[in-house]
Motif scaffolding. Sequence first.
Motif, PDB file in Angstrom:
ATOM      1  N   ASP A 530     -49.239  17.848  -4.206  1.00 58.31           N
ATOM      2  CA  ASP A 530     -49.315  16.172  -4.489  1.00 58.31           C
ATOM      3  C   ASP A 530     -49.569  15.761  -5.623  1.00 58.31           C
ATOM      4  O   ASP A 530     -49.784  15.781  -6.327  1.00 58.31           O
ATOM      5  N   SER A 531     -48.125  15.682  -5.511  1.00 55.33           N
ATOM      6  CA  SER A 531     -47.415  15.576  -6.509  1.00 55.33           C
ATOM      7  C   SER A 531     -46.222  14.411  -6.988  1.00 55.33           C
ATOM      8  O   SER A 531     -45.239  14.560  -5.756  1.00 55.33           O
ATOM      9  N   SER A 532     -45.965  13.665  -8.170  1.00 55.86           N
ATOM     10  CA  SER A 532     -44.769  13.389  -8.007  1.00 55.86           C
ATOM     11  C   SER A 532     -42.923  14.031  -7.306  1.00 55.86           C
ATOM     12  O   SER A 532     -43.218  14.953  -7.733  1.00 55.86           O
ATOM     13  N   GLY A 533     -42.370  13.805  -6.190  1.00 58.86           N
ATOM     14  CA  GLY A 533     -41.442  14.106  -5.090  1.00 58.86           C
ATOM     15  C   GLY A 533     -41.623  14.712  -3.955  1.00 58.86           C
ATOM     16  O   GLY A 533     -40.790  15.406  -3.719  1.00 58.86           O
ATOM     17  N   SER A 534     -42.947  14.766  -3.846  1.00 53.62           N
ATOM     18  CA  SER A 534     -42.999  14.971  -2.661  1.00 53.62           C
ATOM     19  C   SER A 534     -42.908  14.223  -1.551  1.00 53.62           C
ATOM     20  O   SER A 534     -43.285  12.768  -2.153  1.00 53.62           O
ATOM     21  N   ILE A 535     -43.224  14.628  -0.337  1.00 56.32           N
ATOM     22  CA  ILE A 535     -43.539  13.155   0.685  1.00 56.32           C
ATOM     23  C   ILE A 535     -44.581  12.423   0.836  1.00 56.32           C
ATOM     24  O   ILE A 535     -44.452  11.504   0.831  1.00 56.32           O
ATOM     25  N   GLN A 536     -45.450  13.041   0.157  1.00 57.53           N
ATOM     26  CA  GLN A 536     -46.556  12.563   0.896  1.00 57.53           C
ATOM     27  C   GLN A 536     -46.876  10.921  -0.560  1.00 57.53           C
ATOM     28  O   GLN A 536     -46.954   9.942   0.051  1.00 57.53           O
ATOM     29  N   LYS A 537     -45.894  11.388  -1.352  1.00 59.24           N
ATOM     30  CA  LYS A 537     -46.274  10.458  -2.398  1.00 59.24           C
ATOM     31  C   LYS A 537     -45.305   9.487  -2.297  1.00 59.24           C
ATOM     32  O   LYS A 537     -45.659   8.200  -2.417  1.00 59.24           O
ATOM     33  N   VAL A 538     -43.783   9.914  -2.156  1.00 56.82           N
ATOM     34  CA  VAL A 538     -42.988   8.705  -1.800  1.00 56.82           C
ATOM     35  C   VAL A 538     -43.141   8.096  -0.495  1.00 56.82           C
ATOM     36  O   VAL A 538     -42.558   6.867  -0.534  1.00 56.82           O
ATOM     37  N   GLY A 539     -43.983   8.638   0.448  1.00 52.93           N
ATOM     38  CA  GLY A 539     -43.839   7.963   2.604  1.00 52.93           C
ATOM     39  C   GLY A 539     -45.237   7.222   1.248  1.00 52.93           C
ATOM     40  O   GLY A 539     -45.139   5.696   1.548  1.00 52.93           O
ATOM     41  N   GLU A 540     -46.103   7.601   0.947  1.00 56.72           N
ATOM     42  CA  GLU A 540     -46.889   6.250   0.126  1.00 56.72           C
ATOM     43  C   GLU A 540     -46.563   5.181  -1.050  1.00 56.72           C
ATOM     44  O   GLU A 540     -46.794   3.498  -1.076  1.00 56.72           O
ATOM     45  N   ALA A 541     -45.207   5.549  -0.985  1.00 61.04           N
ATOM     46  CA  ALA A 541     -44.715   4.649  -2.423  1.00 61.04           C
ATOM     47  C   ALA A 541     -44.062   3.695  -1.330  1.00 61.04           C
ATOM     48  O   ALA A 541     -43.935   2.069  -1.732  1.00 61.04           O
ATOM     49  N   VAL A 542     -43.296   4.456  -0.275  1.00 56.60           N
ATOM     50  CA  VAL A 542     -42.579   3.312   0.415  1.00 56.60           C
ATOM     51  C   VAL A 542     -43.725   2.051   1.391  1.00 56.60           C
ATOM     52  O   VAL A 542     -43.091   1.202   1.282  1.00 56.60           O
ATOM     53  N   SER A 543     -44.898   2.904   1.762  1.00 57.50           N
ATOM     54  CA  SER A 543     -45.177   2.482   2.188  1.00 57.50           C
ATOM     55  C   SER A 543     -45.820   1.236   1.575  1.00 57.50           C
ATOM     56  O   SER A 543     -46.328  -0.181   2.087  1.00 57.50           O
ATOM     57  N   ARG A 544     -46.356   1.093   0.285  1.00 59.66           N
ATOM     58  CA  ARG A 544     -46.691   0.532  -0.253  1.00 59.66           C
ATOM     59  C   ARG A 544     -45.893  -0.829  -0.700  1.00 59.66           C
ATOM     60  O   ARG A 544     -46.746  -2.125  -0.415  1.00 59.66           O
ATOM     61  N   VAL A 545     -44.720  -0.500  -1.087  1.00 65.07           N
ATOM     62  CA  VAL A 545     -43.546  -1.909  -0.590  1.00 65.07           C
ATOM     63  C   VAL A 545     -43.783  -3.107   0.254  1.00 65.07           C
ATOM     64  O   VAL A 545     -44.162  -3.849   0.259  1.00 65.07           O
ATOM     65  N   LEU A 546     -43.912  -2.076   1.824  1.00 63.31           N
ATOM     66  CA  LEU A 546     -44.066  -2.867   2.347  1.00 63.31           C
ATOM     67  C   LEU A 546     -45.448  -3.231   2.487  1.00 63.31           C
ATOM     68  O   LEU A 546     -45.509  -5.064   3.706  1.00 63.31           O
ATOM     69  N   GLN A 547     -46.479  -3.193   2.346  1.00 62.17           N
ATOM     70  CA  GLN A 547     -47.558  -3.637   2.481  1.00 62.17           C
ATOM     71  C   GLN A 547     -48.071  -5.104   1.215  1.00 62.17           C
ATOM     72  O   GLN A 547     -48.227  -5.693   1.648  1.00 62.17           O
ATOM     73  N   MET A 548     -47.061  -4.625   0.069  1.00 66.45           N
ATOM     74  CA  MET A 548     -47.611  -5.883  -0.715  1.00 66.45           C
ATOM     75  C   MET A 548     -46.569  -6.366  -1.706  1.00 66.45           C
ATOM     76  O   MET A 548     -46.926  -7.664  -2.217  1.00 66.45           O
ATOM     77  N   ALA A 549     -45.272  -6.114  -1.458  1.00 72.11           N
ATOM     78  CA  ALA A 549     -44.043  -6.870  -1.973  1.00 72.11           C
ATOM     79  C   ALA A 549     -43.517  -8.003  -0.809  1.00 72.11           C
ATOM     80  O   ALA A 549     -42.948  -8.569  -1.877  1.00 72.11           O
ATOM     81  N   LEU A 550     -43.712  -8.155  -0.199  1.00 75.28           N
ATOM     82  CA  LEU A 550     -43.115  -8.666   1.394  1.00 75.28           C
ATOM     83  C   LEU A 550     -43.880  -9.652   1.675  1.00 75.28           C
ATOM     84  O   LEU A 550     -44.918  -9.968   1.774  1.00 75.28           O
ATOM     85  N   PRO A 551     -42.913 -10.757   2.025  1.00 73.82           N
ATOM     86  CA  PRO A 551     -43.793 -12.041   1.908  1.00 73.82           C
ATOM     87  C   PRO A 551     -43.881 -12.123   2.950  1.00 73.82           C
ATOM     88  O   PRO A 551     -43.727 -10.764   4.574  1.00 73.82           O
ATOM     89  N   ARG A 552     -45.374 -12.575   3.816  1.00 76.70           N
ATOM     90  CA  ARG A 552     -45.953 -12.196   4.937  1.00 76.70           C
ATOM     91  C   ARG A 552     -44.745 -12.885   6.019  1.00 76.70           C
ATOM     92  O   ARG A 552     -45.419 -12.672   7.363  1.00 76.70           O
TER      93      ARG A 552
END
Length: 972
Positions: A530-552
């Motif tokens: 559960d640290s940087s470079g783990s699939i959990q952290k990377v997956g959360e980062a990718v999901s967060r971009v789709l959720q937060m940064a893209l137009p509606r």
Amino acid sequence: MSAKTPIKSPKKLIEVALPLDAINAAAAREKSIRHGHPSTLHLWWARRPLAAARAVIFAQMVNDPGYQQGGGFKYGVNKEKAQAERERLFKIIEDLVQWENTSNEEVLSRARAEILRSWREVCELNKAHPQAAELFNPDKLPAFHDPFAGGGALPLEAQRLGLESYASDLNPVAVTINKAMIEIPPRFAGRAPVGPRVPGDKQGKLVENTWSGAKGLAEDVRRYGAWMRAEADKRIGHLYPQVEITAEMAKERPDLRGLVGQKLTVIAWLWARTVKSPNPVFSHVDVPLASTFVLSSKTGKESYVKPVVEGDKYRFTVKVGTPPEDAIEGTKAAGRGANFRCVLSDAPISGDYIKAEGQAGRMGARLMAIVAEGTRGRVYLAPTRAHEDAARQAEPTWKPDIEFFQQALGFRVGNYGLTRWSDLFTPRQLVALTTFSDLVGEAIDHVRADAVRAGLADNGKGLDEGGTGATAYAQGVGVSLAFIVEKLSEAHSSLCTWSNAPKNELVVSTFRRQALQMTWDFGESNPFADSSGSIQKVGEAVSRVLQMALPRDGRGQALQADAQFQPVSDQKVISTDPPYYDNIGYADLSDYFYVWLRRPLKPIFPGLFATLAVPKTEELVATPYRHGGKDEAEKFFLDGMTEALHNLASRAHGAFPVSIYYAFKQSETTDNAGTSSTGWETFLEAVLKAGFALTGTWPMRTERDSRSRGIGSNALASSVVLVCRQRPADAPTVSRREFIRELNAALPEALDEMTRGGVNSPVAPVDLSQAIIGPGMAIFSKYTAVLEADGTPMSVRTALQLINRFLAEDDFDHDTQFCLHWFNQYGWSEGAYGEADVLARAKATSINGLADAGVLKSGAGKVRLLRPNEYPADWDPRKDPRLPIWEMLHQLIRALRDEGESGAGKLLAELKPKSEAIRQLAYRLYTLCERKGQADDARAYNELVTSWSAVESAAGAFPEPGKQFNLFGGNE
């Protein structure tokens, strides 16, 4: 664009004014934002900040309110009303560029309304145009296109501002990034997730009516990413064992006693590369190449590796406490480069020897330390046989066994025998990445089945066929899951390093800069921790971009196309960020990711991933090794870029200027030509040859000085945004004399606007050499050619030299002129009295007079200028009979440093009659220091100028001096 009927197009805001300070501040701040930022979806080199992209596109589409007449139309209001209206538009931009407003619909709606209002005004002006129905539909904005889309910041922001957005690039990695941001999310906007909840999950509990925009897609990426982690753990988890703390370990480590019997999750395994010892006595031993043995430098928790030599063997132990000097250097020998020493015999190991060993395939690796997660932070442990064996039992069934271009820009590893992409990964890393890659395909099958069960229709059409059903949705989720894998590849290579910094004890990813740098000791992350470079952290980062940064919502399309020949730009608004001459080899670098993306995504985009590697032959980058030499590479770049820009000039919608980014290098002002470099001149030449005329240039401070590439290097620091219009085919020629006459008329006012503000934000000294190019090149580029005395066309370089002269023609008093010339030659160092005396006479002053003025020290046959910290703090200008501008400036620098803006303001109130000359001298000295590489001195002048408005405001709080004084003749 009609060749017969001209388009009536008012000047756009970007051609007249911008709130540059607000844009620069937001762009620089954005570089430190990671949470939900699109840059965390996929690495792309020299990506433009969203703030700058958003501001430029908005200002490119909104009409400037100033009065304009000519070209068959009148538009705008008087100067006073126009300035008030600009301030209103500036406020929209100032709100628009804030990261917190990225998804603020109220702010975005105001911006979209202004864009639409300006567009309808243009449509009204052109309602009689023969192509009005096609080109000027007041109810439909023109679409946007970026032909060098790269990391996708510009197409994304165009879509956010309400435009249908098109992104094209020759590079399939760039195309895939843009598909993931502007094409796939809008296609499935507003849909609820279809995947099963993650067991024990505390997230994803939004109710059905909250799945706006791409939030449902984002949630499915998170859910199926968690499924991939669980499945991978079942298959390869045994390769990543926990470490048990034994009583034996704790004997000499009091910090471990409370952990005895516990099994800790490993965060990383730290390895050192090895070569055979060059000492004949130990030539059978693989000795470590370690750049440092320090594991943690956190105060009170320092840890380091200590090698223990036992005959012709050695082992590694881990100690806690302050590291000794030899631990800091590891086995590194003195000097730069790959020079080490043998841990057994202290024999030198030269860089040539290491290269030979690597090329012969004799470079190995040995485990130095284990980093585990304790109850109160990182725990550093000595290596164990079990953990080394776990790593060595990994046997990859597939690997990207593709050779890369050894002479590519920024590639350093080939010299050491690492010549294939597979060479950059350990066997265990290859097994992990291959497993995750295979799981993407399996996840896609699960998503499709779950989507059908959730009621989503399925006609079998995938993304490439324009599908919107279950198959296409499953592939859309799969694209983001593939990004998780390729992001893992960046965090899981043998080029990753371990950072021992107090606040950043972690594995640093492969691309610390736009290069493949050789590493000697490297960190191997645990993908299941559960640290940087783990699939959990990377997956959360990718999901967060789709959720937060893209137009509606919105429409977008990303496709592969060569900018030189693509037809996509037809009648579209164009803003683009082309390659930068020879700074970054995008295609070679992106092969690193391509080999991992191709494996799961070729079934989805068979055409895009048809080749084994990224296309490189037509990539517009000046790579000497690829094109037969430096001259050939420059010609290739110039010809190709000219063709690409000509394509844009001929296709762009005529109602709008084209904006083109060029990333400057910090400190490119290095010679008498001023701001000029081969890359800059070549790029400008391509722009002009393409048929563009410049109508503005805007320097934007878009990079952080603290980034790895920027520290101590001549790195990309500013983006210059060129604003271009198509030059009329019948543009006249002009003589050199007439060109200089126009420069003389235009540049002094432009320079004053840039340094005082005018309708533009004040330009900082660091950007002045770049900013002055805009109005100068606007004059140069409006002509077909500027002709020299012999009838030959003036070169871009000569034009730049003439433009830059205006930074050096300030009028100062005689004492200041002496100081300027002396400083230019000697800086703060001593020089011969006789030489100084000759210069003083030439400047109509004297050494004694200069000493009396308090600006220099003379004695023992030597003369030197006083530094700012040597000026007296009790100085009173009203009592000083001789006041050169030089003295006033350096007293202000001293006051600002010692007393802040208030103290400097109090002093400036006394010097008000000469405040403008003081400020101009600060600009002049900044430019001089930057060209000479005197960073500390340049910083002092830059700090005063950038604080000038605040200092002036502070000066206003102090009353006018009670007694007037003559600045060169004492009190009156």
